[in-house]
Scaffold this motif. Sequence first.
Motif: not given
Length: 212
Positions: A126-130, A200-205
Amino acid sequence: MSKKWYFYSCIALIVGVITTGFKPYKFENLNWFYVNESDEVLHYTVPTAEELEYTNVIFPQTGKTYAGFKQALAFKESQGKYHLVNSFGYMGKYQFGMGTLRTIGVRDSLHFMNSPQLQEKAFNALASINKWILRDEIEKYDGKVIKGVTITESGLLAAAHLGGAGSVKKFLKSNGNRSIKDGFGTSIKSYIKKFGGYDTSHIVANKNAKVK
C-alpha cells in the motif's frame, strides 16, 4: 570435663552452621534480572499473563528509519496488535479495510488476520501504491510548510494510509484549509505532522503493487 567440653563445642558448631545458612543474600536489581553475588547464579523473572495484556506498551526505539516509521504508525493505529479489529471493521496491526486489501491482492480476511507476515507485506504494498499516486505532490510540496506543518514524504504516506491518497491531494490543493478526518476524528494534518521526517526513500513507487 573433656566430654562436656566436646559436647558444648559440637553444639556451638551446629548452631554456627545453622545460623550462617540463613544469612540473607544481597541481590543487585537489574530490571528483569537479579544476580546473586555470592554464587554468581542468575535469577530472573518474566512478565505475568496479566502484564502481557497491558496496552501501554513501550516499543524499542528505531529512530527515523523506515522500521521506525512502521512501528510508530502501527502503534498509533492499533498499539501494534495484529489481531485487532476496530468498531468500523478495520483489521490488523495497520488497520486495513477489506476494500483496500482487495486492491493489493488480499481476499481472505481470516488468513490476513492470522498472518503477521502478510500484514507487513500488505503495508509495504500500500505504501508503494500511495507513493506512486502522490509522486507529484511529494516532489512539489516536500519541505514546504502548510498551516504550520512541514510537509515530508513520510508524513504524506502516513496521511494517505489514514484517509487515502485522494484526501491528501485535496488537503494540499486547499493549502490545508480542508479539514479531512477519519471516523474517529483524526485529521490528515495531524498525521502529516506526527509522522513527518522518517526515511521512506527506499519505498518504490508502484501503482500495481501486490502482496506476493
